[in-house]
Design an enzyme around this catalytic site. Structure first.
Site, PDB file in Angstrom:
ATOM      1  N   LYS A 232      42.500 -26.124  56.814  1.00 11.49           N
ATOM      2  CA  LYS A 232      43.821 -26.661  57.184  1.00 11.49           C
ATOM      3  C   LYS A 232      43.875 -26.821  58.697  1.00 11.49           C
ATOM      4  CE  LYS A 232      47.845 -25.137  58.309  1.00 11.49           C
ATOM      5  NZ  LYS A 232      48.219 -26.128  59.342  1.00 11.49           N
ATOM      6  N   GLU A 308      40.804 -14.828  65.086  1.00 13.15           N
ATOM      7  CA  GLU A 308      40.600 -15.012  66.529  1.00 13.15           C
ATOM      8  C   GLU A 308      41.975 -15.350  67.089  1.00 13.15           C
ATOM      9  OE1 GLU A 308      40.567 -16.607  69.781  1.00 13.15           O
ATOM     10  OE2 GLU A 308      39.244 -18.220  69.088  1.00 13.15           O
ATOM     11  N   CYS A 342      43.007 -19.464  74.497  1.00 11.81           N
ATOM     12  CA  CYS A 342      43.335 -18.079  74.136  1.00 11.81           C
ATOM     13  C   CYS A 342      42.664 -17.110  75.113  1.00 11.81           C
ATOM     14  CB  CYS A 342      42.932 -17.801  72.706  1.00 11.81           C
ATOM     15  SG  CYS A 342      41.334 -18.478  72.299  1.00 11.81           S
ATOM     16  N   GLU A 439      51.137 -14.027  76.405  1.00 10.78           N
ATOM     17  CA  GLU A 439      50.295 -15.207  76.522  1.00 10.78           C
ATOM     18  C   GLU A 439      51.212 -16.406  76.799  1.00 10.78           C
ATOM     19  OE1 GLU A 439      48.304 -16.288  72.865  1.00 10.78           O
ATOM     20  OE2 GLU A 439      46.472 -16.647  73.993  1.00 10.78           O
TER      21      GLU A 439
HETATM   22  P1  ADP Z   1      50.829 -21.819  67.682  1.00  9.05           P
HETATM   23  O1  ADP Z   1      52.044 -20.962  67.816  1.00  9.05           O
HETATM   24  O2  ADP Z   1      50.046 -21.899  68.913  1.00  9.05           O
HETATM   25  O3  ADP Z   1      51.076 -23.156  67.051  1.00  9.05           O
HETATM   26  P2  ADP Z   1      49.980 -20.608  65.253  1.00  9.05           P
HETATM   27  O4  ADP Z   1      49.277 -19.324  65.141  1.00  9.05           O
HETATM   28  O5  ADP Z   1      51.393 -20.648  64.739  1.00  9.05           O
HETATM   29  O6  ADP Z   1      49.868 -21.036  66.741  1.00  9.05           O
HETATM   30  O7  ADP Z   1      49.177 -21.757  64.521  1.00  9.05           O
HETATM   31  C1  ADP Z   1      47.786 -21.759  64.325  1.00  9.05           C
HETATM   32  C2  ADP Z   1      47.511 -22.274  62.935  1.00  9.05           C
HETATM   33  O8  ADP Z   1      48.155 -21.413  62.003  1.00  9.05           O
HETATM   34  C3  ADP Z   1      48.063 -23.672  62.648  1.00  9.05           C
HETATM   35  O9  ADP Z   1      47.151 -24.358  61.795  1.00  9.05           O
HETATM   36  C4  ADP Z   1      49.337 -23.379  61.905  1.00  9.05           C
HETATM   37  O10 ADP Z   1      49.767 -24.423  61.036  1.00  9.05           O
HETATM   38  C5  ADP Z   1      48.950 -22.158  61.107  1.00  9.05           C
HETATM   39  N1  ADP Z   1      50.080 -21.336  60.662  1.00  9.05           N
HETATM   40  C6  ADP Z   1      51.271 -21.151  61.281  1.00  9.05           C
HETATM   41  N2  ADP Z   1      52.073 -20.343  60.549  1.00  9.05           N
HETATM   42  C7  ADP Z   1      51.370 -19.997  59.432  1.00  9.05           C
HETATM   43  C8  ADP Z   1      51.643 -19.175  58.292  1.00  9.05           C
HETATM   44  N3  ADP Z   1      52.817 -18.569  58.115  1.00  9.05           N
HETATM   45  N4  ADP Z   1      50.668 -19.044  57.371  1.00  9.05           N
HETATM   46  C9  ADP Z   1      49.482 -19.646  57.522  1.00  9.05           C
HETATM   47  N5  ADP Z   1      49.166 -20.434  58.566  1.00  9.05           N
HETATM   48  C10 ADP Z   1      50.082 -20.613  59.525  1.00  9.05           C
END
Ligand code: ADP
Length: 541
Positions: A232, A308, A342, A439
């Protein structure tokens, strides 16, 4: 689907003049704007040369499931943006639980019944190599697409990230036929061997800051080991993964082995993390989301998870080195990729003896930073990825000012369109300020003063994160002391952001679990099976 040539986009490009003819693929001179300090920071002279942009077209916007591009089960789409302007550049299939179900079934079937896990490792290796060659062939176009959707400087995408992507797949192709188990000396009565088998269906969730590189870090080792994948992408940057996944199929990857679903985290991402038929989960993103996916994995089928996550890396400048070089390296460590790394060196610790000179020069360097249209030659910094991140960065800048750090330069928005932030430097930063703890993920450098090595070790480690650290010194004793004392997954000495395929990467503490890249990444995608056979047939047999 809004397939559009970039040339047409460029005629409306935010910071290019209007002299571009319709068929032209050239970016022309930007209008510089003069802001505080009398320094011209936006589309400065260094960035006025023209740059030829390869023609690029957005051809792939649907999910790639079982080797076919398909619409979302719901028929829904979501917009992909150009961070230079916030304009919509494509409408992409929006995946949710049903699309993840379909992709996981395809990956399951490809693993349980398809040729991939049983194929000779040499054949797998050849497909990975063919894929790397195809990416190399299309790398100008891919770099342009990456810049268009992410906003990173085109030169960075084309000259460092695409070559690293290709290198990563060459590296993993090299591993494919060198993965094997051991013969284990056991009790003298049994022949014991270990088989190193692929785990099965790997779920992979990637972020938006390095869309292609994150794809390679995750997909490379999983495929080299014979797994199948549902990946994804981040909702901000869905485009390049679909393009390269298409190339993978051209290279001979069997259908169902690599499935790419676009969509949002709480829907598609959560469905993948909690899927009962996914055997392993790999995630890169924020620490908060990392906790969520770890919990989803634990509550569903206890699939093993590698994470990560975030960082707040110290960059330690000792008093013995060349200050100009230290300034340049510390600047790079923080500002690279718009500060959206990161592992960014976001706490610059400077020895008190050289602090004043370092600060003055760091400020000048930040003021010289060339910010502008990322397609323009010489531009070092493009826009932040989206409105949300842009606002978040500005909020942290406000918090730095409110907590009485000294704003040396920057601090605001650049232009009035897109998500450009002024390169910002804070001095007099204290360890307990939010800007020294959280961060920020933006072009905001925090400079802190230290007196001696013991003190800086304690302060550098006083964070919940432990992803990376940088050390700048000529003294081998100091380097050795620091590299051993810093609690971080990578310590760069007199360098920063060196990311070869063979170098493991991952975090201590709340920066993650496990390592990616290098030999260490393979274990994430392998099961070890012990096979025990009596040396002599038992009498009853
Ligand atoms: P950022 O805040 O920098 O966008 P995230 O950690 O939210 O970082 O996003 C990193 C990845 O995790 C993206 O692919 C995002 O769609 C996915 N993501 C965000 N929320 C969820 C969740 N609740 N479950 C699974 N994947 C998630």
């Amino acid at each position: 689907m809004a397939a559009r040539r970039i040339s047409s986009l460029l005629s409306r490009a935010v910071y290019a003049s209007s002299s571009i003819g319709p068929a032209s693929l050239l970016l022309s001179r930007g209008r510089g704007s003069v802001r505080g300090n009398g320094i011209k920071k936006f589309s400065t002279a260094a960035a006025t040369e023209e740059l030829i942009i390869p023609p690029v077209q957005i051809s792939y916007t649907k999910h790639l499931i079982n080797g076919q591009f398909v619409d979302a089960a719901s028929g829904k789409t979501f917009p992909a943006h150009d961070p230079r302007s916030g304009e919509v550049i494509a409408h992409v299939a929006e995946g949710d639980a049903e699309d993840i179900n379909r992709a996981v079934s395809a990956a399951r079937k490809a693993f349980d019944e398809g040729p991939w896990p049983k194929m000779s490792p040499y054949e797998r290796s050849r497909i990975l190599l063919r894929f790397a060659d195809l990416v190399e062939k299309h790398s100008d176009e891919l770099a342009a697409l990456e810049t268009w959707n992410n906003g990173k400087p085109y030169e960075q995408a084309a000259k460092s990230e695409l070559p690293l992507f290709v290198r990563l797949f060459h590296y993993y192709a090299g591993w494919a036929d060198k993965i094997h188990g051991l013969t284990v000396p056991a009790d003298g009565d049994h022949h014991v061997q270990t088989l190193h088998e692929p785990i099965g269906v790997a779920g992979q969730i990637i972020p938006w800051n390095f869309p292609l590189i994150m794809f390679a870090w995750k997909v490379g080792p999983a495929l080299a080991c014979g797994n199948t994948i549902v990946l994804k992408t981040a909702e901000q940057t869905p485009l390049t993964a679909l393009y390269v996944a298409k190339l993978f199929h051209e290279a001979g990857l069997p259908p169902g082995v690599l499935n790419v679903v676009s969509g949002y985290g709480p829907t598609a991402g959560a469905a993948l993390a909690s899927h009962m038929d996914v055997d392993k989960l790999a995630f890169t993103g924020s620490t908060d989301t990392g906790k969520i996916v770890l919990e989803l994995a634990a509550r569903s089928n206890l699939k093993p998870v590698t994470l990560e996550l975030g960082g707040k890396s110290p960059f330690i400048v000792c008093e013995d080195g060349d200050i100009d070089k230290a300034v340049e390296l510390a600047h790079f460590a923080l500002f690279f990729n718009q500060g959206q790394c990161c592992c960014a060196g976001s706490r610059t610790f400077v020895h008190e003896r050289v602090y004043d000179e370092f600060l003055e020069k760091s400020k000048k360097r930040a003021l010289r930073r060339v910010v502008g249209d990322p397609f323009k030659k010489g531009v070092e910094q493009g826009p932040q990825i989206d409105e949300e991140q842009f606002q978040k960065v500005l909020r942290y800048i406000r918090s730095g000012i409110d907590s009485n750090a000294t704003l040396e330069c920057g601090g605001g928005r650049l232009g009035n369109k897109g998500y450009f932030v002024e390169p910002t430097v804070f001095s007099d930063v204290k360890d307990d300020m939010l800007i020294a703890q959280d961060e920020i993920f933006g072009p905001v450098q925090s400079i802190l003063k230290f007196k001696d090595i013991d003190e800086v070790i304690k302060r550098a480690n006083a964070t919940r994160y432990g992803l990376a650290a940088g050390v700048f010194t000529k003294n081998i004793n100091t380097a050795n002391t620091l590299t051993r004392a810093l609690r971080a997954g990578t310590v760069w000495v007199n360098c920063f952001d060196v990311f070869d395929a063979a170098i493991p990467f991952g975090g201590y503490k709340m920066s993650g679990i496990g390592r990616e890249k290098g030999i260490y990444s393979l274990n994430n995608y392998l099961q070890v099976k012990a096979v025990v056979t009596p040396l002599k047939n038992p009498a009853w047999l």
